[in-house]
Design a protein around this motif. Sequence first.
Motif, mmCIF file in Angstrom:
data_model
loop_
_atom_site.group_PDB
_atom_site.id
_atom_site.type_symbol
_atom_site.label_atom_id
_atom_site.label_comp_id
_atom_site.label_asym_id
_atom_site.label_seq_id
_atom_site.Cartn_x
_atom_site.Cartn_y
_atom_site.Cartn_z
ATOM 1 N N VAL A 100 1.068 -1.148 -0.029
ATOM 2 C CA VAL A 100 -0.056 0.172 -0.042
ATOM 3 C C VAL A 100 1.003 1.357 0.112
ATOM 4 C CG1 VAL A 100 -1.553 1.195 1.403
ATOM 5 C CG2 VAL A 100 -1.693 -1.014 1.541
ATOM 6 N N ASN A 101 0.548 2.039 -0.925
ATOM 7 C CA ASN A 101 1.310 3.362 -1.173
ATOM 8 C C ASN A 101 0.374 4.337 -0.646
ATOM 9 O OD1 ASN A 101 2.514 5.323 -1.021
ATOM 10 N ND2 ASN A 101 3.078 5.440 -3.497
ATOM 11 N N PRO A 102 0.761 5.082 0.890
ATOM 12 C CA PRO A 102 -0.040 5.799 1.403
ATOM 13 C C PRO A 102 0.638 7.382 0.642
ATOM 14 C CG PRO A 102 1.910 5.280 3.013
ATOM 15 C CD PRO A 102 2.282 4.441 1.985
ATOM 16 N N GLY A 103 1.331 7.128 -0.107
ATOM 17 C CA GLY A 103 1.738 8.869 -0.355
ATOM 18 C C GLY A 103 2.545 9.615 0.083
ATOM 19 N N CYS A 104 2.615 10.964 0.515
ATOM 20 C CA CYS A 104 3.154 11.570 0.694
ATOM 21 C C CYS A 104 2.276 11.956 2.635
ATOM 22 C CB CYS A 104 3.491 13.107 0.461
ATOM 23 S SG CYS A 104 4.500 12.676 -0.965
ATOM 24 N N MET A 105 2.989 11.774 3.361
ATOM 25 C CA MET A 105 2.674 12.595 4.497
ATOM 26 C C MET A 105 3.760 13.153 5.602
ATOM 27 S SD MET A 105 2.306 8.569 6.618
ATOM 28 C CE MET A 105 2.664 7.383 5.837
ATOM 29 N N ASP A 106 3.066 14.155 7.069
ATOM 30 C CA ASP A 106 4.082 14.036 7.623
ATOM 31 C C ASP A 106 4.689 13.606 8.108
ATOM 32 O OD1 ASP A 106 5.154 16.744 8.589
ATOM 33 O OD2 ASP A 106 3.389 17.162 9.230
ATOM 34 N N THR A 107 6.001 13.282 7.981
ATOM 35 C CA THR A 107 6.845 12.231 9.645
ATOM 36 C C THR A 107 7.848 12.550 9.538
ATOM 37 O OG1 THR A 107 7.608 11.234 7.744
ATOM 38 C CG2 THR A 107 5.680 9.984 8.259
ATOM 39 N N GLY A 108 8.764 12.383 10.328
ATOM 40 C CA GLY A 108 10.136 12.913 10.059
ATOM 41 C C GLY A 108 11.075 13.131 9.110
ATOM 42 N N MET A 109 10.608 11.671 8.440
ATOM 43 C CA MET A 109 11.389 11.727 7.380
ATOM 44 C C MET A 109 10.882 13.097 6.312
ATOM 45 S SD MET A 109 11.869 7.895 6.478
ATOM 46 C CE MET A 109 11.840 7.836 4.566
ATOM 47 N N ARG A 110 9.715 13.482 6.271
ATOM 48 C CA ARG A 110 9.555 14.791 4.951
ATOM 49 C C ARG A 110 10.148 16.184 5.817
ATOM 50 N NH1 ARG A 110 8.574 11.722 0.731
ATOM 51 N NH2 ARG A 110 6.864 10.478 1.225
ATOM 52 N N GLU A 111 10.274 16.277 7.590
ATOM 53 C CA GLU A 111 11.324 17.134 8.070
ATOM 54 C C GLU A 111 12.493 16.499 7.394
ATOM 55 O OE1 GLU A 111 11.675 20.628 9.660
ATOM 56 O OE2 GLU A 111 9.425 19.871 9.445
ATOM 57 N N VAL A 112 12.862 16.146 7.840
ATOM 58 C CA VAL A 112 14.949 15.902 7.478
ATOM 59 C C VAL A 112 14.653 16.113 6.340
ATOM 60 C CG1 VAL A 112 16.035 14.426 6.833
ATOM 61 C CG2 VAL A 112 15.235 14.083 8.987
ATOM 62 N N MET A 113 13.185 15.804 5.208
ATOM 63 C CA MET A 113 13.751 16.296 3.395
ATOM 64 C C MET A 113 13.630 18.127 3.540
ATOM 65 S SD MET A 113 12.053 13.576 1.819
ATOM 66 C CE MET A 113 12.583 11.262 2.097
ATOM 67 N N ARG A 114 12.750 18.625 4.242
ATOM 68 C CA ARG A 114 12.292 19.405 3.820
ATOM 69 C C ARG A 114 13.220 20.233 5.306
ATOM 70 N NH1 ARG A 114 7.346 17.828 5.749
ATOM 71 N NH2 ARG A 114 8.097 18.968 7.826
ATOM 72 N N ARG A 115 14.690 19.858 5.936
ATOM 73 C CA ARG A 115 15.113 21.021 6.269
ATOM 74 C C ARG A 115 17.018 21.035 5.599
ATOM 75 N NH1 ARG A 115 17.260 18.108 10.803
ATOM 76 N NH2 ARG A 115 16.003 16.322 11.178
ATOM 77 N N THR A 116 16.899 19.720 4.505
ATOM 78 C CA THR A 116 18.442 19.479 4.321
ATOM 79 C C THR A 116 18.930 20.573 3.568
ATOM 80 O OG1 THR A 116 17.035 17.108 3.631
ATOM 81 C CG2 THR A 116 19.476 18.706 2.501
ATOM 82 N N PRO A 117 20.277 21.013 3.870
ATOM 83 C CA PRO A 117 20.791 22.018 3.575
ATOM 84 C C PRO A 117 20.527 22.273 1.935
ATOM 85 C CG PRO A 117 21.849 20.864 5.315
ATOM 86 C CD PRO A 117 20.592 20.375 4.791
ATOM 87 N N GLY A 118 20.257 23.620 1.394
ATOM 88 C CA GLY A 118 20.618 23.877 0.233
ATOM 89 C C GLY A 118 21.550 22.909 -0.604
#
Length: 125
Positions: free
Chosen positions: A72-90
């Motif tokens: 089952v692919n739940p799609g994007c959700m607001d997990t700690g992994m997504r937070e890491v991705m969002r704050r990854t340095p440019g």
Amino acid sequence: MFDELHPAQFPGTVEVTAFLDGAQEAVLVHNAGVVEPLRAIGTLDAGMVMSAVQVNLLAPMRDRRGWVVHSVNPGCMDTGMREVMRRTPGEVWFPARGRYSRLAADGDLPAPDDVARRIIAYRLP
């Protein structure tokens, strides 16, 4: 819960068989994954790569003999992994960073609990 990086702590066939004795059905939700370290492949040492492969690829395959596996692919959700991705340095190459940041800013990332309820409703109508 079990740590996918330490498979020796997992119950063996005898323990799982005893646990499931008499059950008509069992549902295993493999909800593990790692995204860190988020860097270009050529900059990672072999241990980092092997840890990610162990959790993300090999662990879901472990000891599934005789089991029917549904993905089952739940799609994007607001997990700690997504937070890491969002704050990854440019300076780190990660083309989807902007997409994940926009989804979060727009409130379009559902909470993991909401996604879990959808998956349970799908599997157990």
